[in-house]
Structure formats: C-alpha cells, structure tokens
Enzyme design. Structure first.
Site, PDB file in Angstrom:
ATOM      1  N   SER A   1       0.801  -1.227   0.000  1.00 30.00           N
ATOM      2  CA  SER A   1       0.000   0.000   0.000  1.00 30.00           C
ATOM      3  C   SER A   1       0.831   1.272   0.000  1.00 30.00           C
ATOM      4  CB  SER A   1      -0.939   0.007   1.211  1.00 30.00           C
ATOM      5  OG  SER A   1      -0.202  -0.278   2.367  1.00 30.00           O
TER       6      SER A   1
ATOM      7  N   THR B   1      -1.950   3.392   4.198  1.00 29.11           N
ATOM      8  CA  THR B   1      -1.004   4.512   4.070  1.00 29.11           C
ATOM      9  C   THR B   1      -0.095   4.632   5.286  1.00 29.11           C
ATOM     10  OG1 THR B   1      -2.642   5.739   2.831  1.00 29.11           O
ATOM     11  CG2 THR B   1      -1.001   7.060   4.000  1.00 29.11           C
TER      12      THR B   1
ATOM     13  N   THR C   1       1.590   7.007   0.077  1.00 27.96           N
ATOM     14  CA  THR C   1       0.694   5.878  -0.195  1.00 27.96           C
ATOM     15  C   THR C   1       0.645   5.532  -1.678  1.00 27.96           C
ATOM     16  OG1 THR C   1      -1.561   5.097   0.271  1.00 27.96           O
ATOM     17  CG2 THR C   1      -1.380   7.292  -0.626  1.00 27.96           C
TER      18      THR C   1
ATOM     19  N   ARG D   1      -7.198   8.708 -10.051  1.00 22.71           N
ATOM     20  CA  ARG D   1      -7.780   8.963  -8.725  1.00 22.71           C
ATOM     21  C   ARG D   1      -6.692   9.377  -7.724  1.00 22.71           C
ATOM     22  NH1 ARG D   1      -7.033   6.956  -3.213  1.00 22.71           N
ATOM     23  NH2 ARG D   1      -8.983   7.272  -2.128  1.00 22.71           N
TER      24      ARG D   1
ATOM     25  N   THR E   1      -5.481   8.051   7.683  1.00 24.74           N
ATOM     26  CA  THR E   1      -5.437   6.889   6.804  1.00 24.74           C
ATOM     27  C   THR E   1      -6.866   6.390   6.628  1.00 24.74           C
ATOM     28  OG1 THR E   1      -4.495   4.674   6.491  1.00 24.74           O
ATOM     29  CG2 THR E   1      -5.003   5.316   8.736  1.00 24.74           C
ATOM     30  N   GLY E   2      -7.072   5.623   5.576  1.00 25.86           N
ATOM     31  CA  GLY E   2      -8.419   5.111   5.337  1.00 25.86           C
ATOM     32  C   GLY E   2      -9.002   5.671   4.059  1.00 25.86           C
TER      33      GLY E   2
END
Ligand code: ASP
Length: 328
Positions: A83, A188, A206, A216, A239-240
């Site tokens: 990631s 990330t 990330t 994106r 993060t997320g």
C-alpha cells in the site's frame, strides 16, 4: 540533553474533563533549557520500523522534517508493503501511481500526486517544498521534476503485484463492479513528529486505494486532508478512505479541534464523529486519525476497530490499538 522522568498522563484531559487521560511522552530538557517531550507517531504496524529510522534523527537533536522524510522512506522501500511505495498495488489499468506530502514547522509544504515509476515520492514532495515555488506537482509533471532532481526511474508494478492485479482484473470482469476499499487493501503511512527543539513536522505517503480508477487521488497528498501541521498547536495525519477524509478536511480539522482545547485523542474522535455524521452509508468506510500536540500529548481514533499506530518516545517503542466508534 537531560532526560527526566515524568508522569505518563498530562493534565490537559483532566482540565477539559476528558473521559480518557491524555497520553504524553516523557520529557527531556534541551540545550535551551526547555522541557520537550519528543515523539514520533505513525500509522499502522509498518510505522514501527519507520519510527525507528525517524527516531535516529530526533534523538541526535535533528529536525522533525528530516525525521519524517527519512522515516517513511523505510516503508516506501519495503517491497513487501502493498500500500506504499515500490510494492504498492496499481490502479485498475495496472499503473502504480503514488501520492505523498510533507509539511514542516514553518508551514512549508510540498506534495506529489499520481506519480509513477519513482521510488521515493516523499522525497520528491520534499523537493517540491524546498526547490519550487509550488506546493503540489502531479502526474507526468511530477515525474519529470523528479528526474530533473536526480531521482532514478523504477519499474512498477513488481512482478508479484502484477500477478495479483491480473487475478483481480479477471475476477472484476466476472463481477463487473468498481473496486471497494476495505481494511485489507489500504494502509497509508502517515508520520508526525515533535523534535527536541519543540518543532513539529509530518509526512504521508501511499499507493492509495488498490485498483482505483486511473487518475484517482485520495487524501494522502492533500495538505489539510491527509496531513496538517501547525507548529503553534499540533500535527495530525490520516489513513483510510481518502474521499471521506477529504470531505471533512480531516487532518486540518483535527488540528483546529486541538486549537480549541481538545486533547489529541478527543480531536481525532471528533473528526471521526464528523465523518460518521456526513455519511449515510458507513459500509467499509474505515478512516483513522493520529495526532500530537505541541506538548507531546498524543492520541488516535478510527471509525472501525482494527486501526493501530506506532509510538516512539524516550521510553521506547509501542504499537497501540486506536479506540474506535464501531465494530466491523
Ligand atoms: N488514504 C489513502 C487513500 O485514500 C488510503 C489509505 O490510507 O490506505 O488513498
């Protein structure tokens, strides 16, 4: 620098009537006779190794900005990480596009987004900050800038990742649906640090949402969303699911909440509450924040269970589970 023992919990939480005690790093007295609680905090368990690298700078009296850059380079270089950096997963067309940003105690910042074929996007972001009048470069422009700055090209995706992507492609064709984010396909690294001069900095890097749409960009390279630093107050990173974090300008929100007097953990919780309020459907919507304040107090919070963060202080290294709003 003299090291002194200090109680583990600051007074901030008690003054504000917080339910949780405020967690604080131990302090040292620096050469200017200031009591500082140096700390490095970063997202997920890959943060443990990254923190160690960052700490080498901090403990030798170096600057937080160097610590957060060198720290996350460890994760970027780890090819087993799916990631972040070289081992990151590609977009839906098989291109590994990376995002990163960095911010220092003078509110200087730099970012790159959708950069391909360069192994250390965080250092390119640092160069954007140090060498250009701009804050963000994207795509081919970012890549050309990186090459002008002497970064070498790398070939991505690495073969294991390419194999996974081909398999995903096959399955997606069968299901004909858009990729979903979940707690297994994103991770990330965001890192924030307070150095022995009392200065804050942060970094975030990330490969983003695995199998994302081409082009994106999530929250991670967006100053104020994936990362924010205000040296008078504190620093936060996220993060997320980036789309949800951008919608509330997440990391900036956390810092502003600390400005209003909330502890780092309360500020992270309030930002999570806001994400929850703004979304009708929370299916798979994991987001987590971590924060430190000017005094070395720290905390984190996430929408769902499963988010952890690495803490490094004079007392040692630790991986802490963030408190959360709900169970998966
Ligand atoms: N925040 C990142 C993004 O949306 C993903 C992650 O943290 O895993 O690109």
């Amino acid at each position: 620098m003299k090291r002194r023992k200090f109680f583990k919990y600051g007074l901030g939480g008690l003054i504000l009537g917080a339910l949780e005690p405020v967690k604080a790093a131990e302090f040292i007295t620096n050469s200017h006779d200031q009591e500082i609680r140096p700390i490095v905090l970063s997202t997920w368990n890959h943060g443990l190794a990254a923190n160690e690298e960052a700490w080498k700078i901090i403990v030798n009296g170096g600057e937080a900005i160097d610590a957060v850059e060198l720290g996350v380079r460890i994760t970027e270089a780890d090819i087993s990480n799916r990631s972040v950096g070289i081992g990151g997963r590609p977009d839906s067309t098989g291109h590994v596009t990376l995002d990163a940003c960095i911010m220092d105690h003078r509110s200087r910042c730099g970012a790159v987004a959708c950069i391909e074929g360069i192994d250390h996007p965080i250092s390119v972001a640092r160069k954007v900050m140090d060498e250009t009048p701009h804050v963000m470069l994207v795509g081919d422009g970012a890549r050309e800038f990186a090459m002008d700055m002497g970064f070498s090209k790398i070939k991505t995706p690495i073969s294991e990742v390419k194999k996974d992507w081909k398999q995903w492609k096959k399955e997606e064709k069968e299901k004909s649906k858009r990729p979903e984010i979940n707690h297994e396909n994103h991770d990330t690294i965001g890192m924030i640090a307070l150095d022995t001069n009392g200065n804050l900095s942060g970094s975030c890097t990330t490969s983003g949402w695995a199998y994302k749409m081409p082009g994106r960009v999530g929250d991670s390279p967006i100053i104020g969303a994936g990362l924010f630093v205000d040296n008078d107050i504190g620093a936060a990173c996220a993060t997320g699911l980036g789309e949800a974090i951008v919608r509330i300008a997440g990391s900036h929100t956390v810092v502003e909440l600390m400005r209003q007097g909330h502890s780092p953990q309360e500020a992270c919780k309030k930002a999570v509450d806001r994400i929850i309020e703004k979304h009708d459907d929370l299916t798979g919507l994991q987001c987590g924040f971590i924060a430190i304040d000017k005094n070395g107090n720290y905390g984190g919070y996430s929408v769902y269970n499963g988010f952890n963060f690495a803490v490094k202080t004079i007392e040692g290294a630790n991986l802490e589970d963030a408190p959360f709003d709900r169970n998966w």
